[in-house]
Every structure is written in C-alpha cells, then in structure tokens.
Design an enzyme around this catalytic site. Structure first.
Site: not given
Length: 392
Positions: A95, A97, A132, A261, A280
């Site tokens: 995935q 972001h 993140e 990642h 994804r």
C-alpha cells in the site's frame, strides 16, 4: 485534564492471535487482534472510560467534535494524529498513501462522483494525508518499504532465471520478458506497471517463481511466505522490487506519502496522521485501483527509511518525523514532556504518574490516557514503558 480511554482491537484477518492483549495484560478477544486505535478517528474512536468526567461524552470523537477548540489547544478543531498498537500475524497488503494535496483532490473527486464512503472501490475516505511511523515492540518486526535499486531487483530475477534453467522443466521465455523490463535502471515504474497489470504472462510468471522458491531454501523465503498467503497475486513478484527489513525491538521506520510498503509480521506501536486513505498495490483480495496508485507512488529507489530517535535523557527518547502532525516520546523512567497540543499516552509495561499544570493521573500497564493541551509541561515518574504521542 487526563481522560482515561480504551478500545477493542480491530479483528482484521491479518491480525495476530492475542499479541495485543498479551502486551497490554488484558483478556484475549478470541478473534484476530490486528490494530488497537487510540484517537478520535471516526473509523474506531477511543471510548471514554468515565463519561461523567467530560459531561457525558462517550468517545473521543464526540468529545473533540464538541469541545475541540478548547481541549486541543490554539483553536485546533481536530486531533491530527492516530496512535495504534499493531500486531501482524500475516502480511498486510502492499500500500501507499497520498500527499495532502492528492488526498484533498481525490476525496473531493470521489464525493462529486457519488462514490459512497463505504464502497469497496472507494480510495479516499477523508481529505487527509497519512504519513506514518512504526516502532518495533517485538524482538523482530518485518516489513517491506520503498523501492530498492533496479540493479538489486535485476540480480534477484537473474538468480531465479538460473534456478529455472537448472530445473527439469525450464521456461526461459518468462524470465527473458521479465528481465527486459528490468534492464533500464531508471524505469522502476515500467516494471511495476507491467507486474501489477497481471496480464499474461505475469500470472504464469508468478506461478513459476512460486514453484522455484519452494525448492530454493532461505534464498527466496519471502516469496514462499507471500505466495502462501496470496497465491497467484502479482504482489509476490513486486515484493522483490522492495526493501525487505527486519527491525529489532525499538527500531523504527518513517513512511512518507508515496512510499510503497507492507508490514509482514510483528508487534509495533504505529503513529500516523489521522487518516484512513490507503491505495493498495497487491497482496490483497481488496480493490486495487492501478491508475490511482500509479499517480500516488514515488518510484525513486531509496534506502530503508529508518527513523533514528533523539535521545533526551537516560530514560527518554523521541521520534521526530519530518512532518508537523505528530511525534512519539518513549519513556522508561522519570522525566518530563512539554506538550504543544493534546496528547495520547499508553503504558505497555510498569506504571507511571503524570502530573500536568491542572491535574495528575496514574497509568498502569494496558491503560491509555488522553491529555488535554491545557496540561502544558507534564512531569513523569515511574518505570516501565510509556509511549506519548503529540504534535510537533
């Protein structure tokens, strides 16, 4: 004000069997324990243990919506981060972001198109980016993160071609085409796009590599693991394009927008911007929007994105990613922390007392607390392990 909060681990299929409850000293749920969310995100807002403390608010999302400008500090109206305890018992999907700009544009576009927020083909659940960090809590935490140099990927393909040539049923044409896409060191995108398209001969190539890996010992153990969970998925081959790392306890990664990642196994503390936007890229039965993913991915080859903590004292370190949304303080003994806004604390070992400008609280293993911005600088006494998330 210190507000006790709690939640129930989300039971995604890839979750572990009881690792989160074992860490926190709570009763196992009897279901996969994947992620314990601590925050105000609408997907799983933290429950308030004593609603009478906050005029009846049942969860943190309700409290922030009602009184965010007061409790978050400086007129802030939403909690910008989400803290999670994450336990991967099986590989998560590949995935990536979006950037803040991509998230805002994509969210508005899907809203205008009438795509329901709960639709399986929805890419953008909100208008926020989702950078993140993950800190390993288990002795080993395994992940894929970012593209490695094409020369390294090519070496893996060439080695698989050698194994194929030495087999009783060689299929050299499959590897010739694969290598043709891997010749240009600067074109990771072309190889990735060819694999994720899953058009012929990619399915046949996945099947062949899976068979070769089955007899290849530890050399291609990653392929065996991924194929065991996601047979026939092109992500099995895409994984060979990525950095493969095993963190030791206390090591961390920072995953910015565009970084592809997947967490593979292990227990960790994850801290991110408060978003649920995920594009994804394989290793999943869920929707994969290839054009949208390609628009988000960063195809630069890069080293493993380790995040080294800053040492504050003998009993405190802090992870400071290159974003303003969050930082993560890790405390093992007496110390202090200056809050620039609201904070969330969780104790995973031992016990601590936290004293702020207006209140104090004790926090023990398995407990979590929401700390309002009004507490300012807090002193911390005790021993064990305390994670404290706040903004930078």
């Amino acid at each position: 004000m210190f507000v006790g909060i709690t939640n129930t681990p989300r039971d995604y299929a890839w979750g572990s069997a009881g690792e989160i409850s074992a860490l926190l000293g709570s009763e196992p749920t009897g279901k996969p324990e994947a992620e314990l969310w601590l925050g105000a995100h609408g997907g799983s807002p933290s429950m308030i243990i004593d609603p009478t403390q906050v005029d009846g608010a049942q969860d943190l999302a309700e409290l922030v919506a009602r009184d965010g400008a007061t409790i978050l500090g400086d007129g802030v109206t939403h909690l910008p981060f989400l803290l999670k305890v994450l336990a991967a018992g099986a590989p998560l999907s590949l995935q990536a972001h979006p950037t803040p700009e991509q998230a805002a544009e994509g969210f508005a576009r899907e809203n205008a198109a009438g795509v329901q927020l709960t639709a399986s083909n929805r890419n953008y659940k909100d208008a926020s980016a989702k950078p993140e960090l993950i800190v390993a809590v288990s002795d080993a935490f395994e992940a894929l993160c970012g593209f490695r140099a094409m020369a390294d990927t090519r070496a893996s393909i060439e080695r698989l071609a050698e194994l194929d040539a030495a087999s009783t049923n060689p299929q050299p044409a499959l590897f010739t085409e694969w290598l043709a896409f891997a010749r240009d060191d600067s074109d990771l995108r072309a190889l990735f796009e060819w694999l994720i398209s899953a058009e012929r001969p990619v399915p046949e190539l996945v099947e062949r590599v899976t068979a070769l890996a089955a007899a290849a010992g530890e050399e291609f153990a990653l392929v065996r693991t991924l194929a065991g969970h996601y047979a026939g998925d092109p992500g099995v081959l895409i994984a060979l394009m990525l950095n493969h790392v095993t963190l030791t306890k206390g090591q961390a990664l920072f995953l910015p927008a565009g970084n592809i990642h997947a967490y593979l196994r292990g227990l960790g503390i994850e801290l991110m911007a408060s978003s649920d936007n995920v594009l994804r890229g394989g290793l999943t039965p869920k929707h994969v929007d290839v054009p949208e993913l390609l628009s988000v991915l960063d195809f630069s080859a890069s080293p493993v994105p380790y995040l080294t903590p800053k040492v504050l004292s003998d009993t405190a370190t802090v992870f400071l990613p290159p974003v303003r949304d969050f930082q993560l303080l890790v405390v093992t003994g007496a110390g202090s922390a200056t809050l620039l806004g609201a904070a969330i604390a969780i104790c995973t070992a031992g016990s601590f007392t936290m004293r702020g400008q207006t209140a104090s609280t004790s926090i023990h293993r398995g407990e979590a607390s929401f700390v309002t911005a009004s507490e300012g600088t807090i002193s911390i006494d005790g021993s064990g392990t305390l994670y404290l998330a706040t903004v930078q």
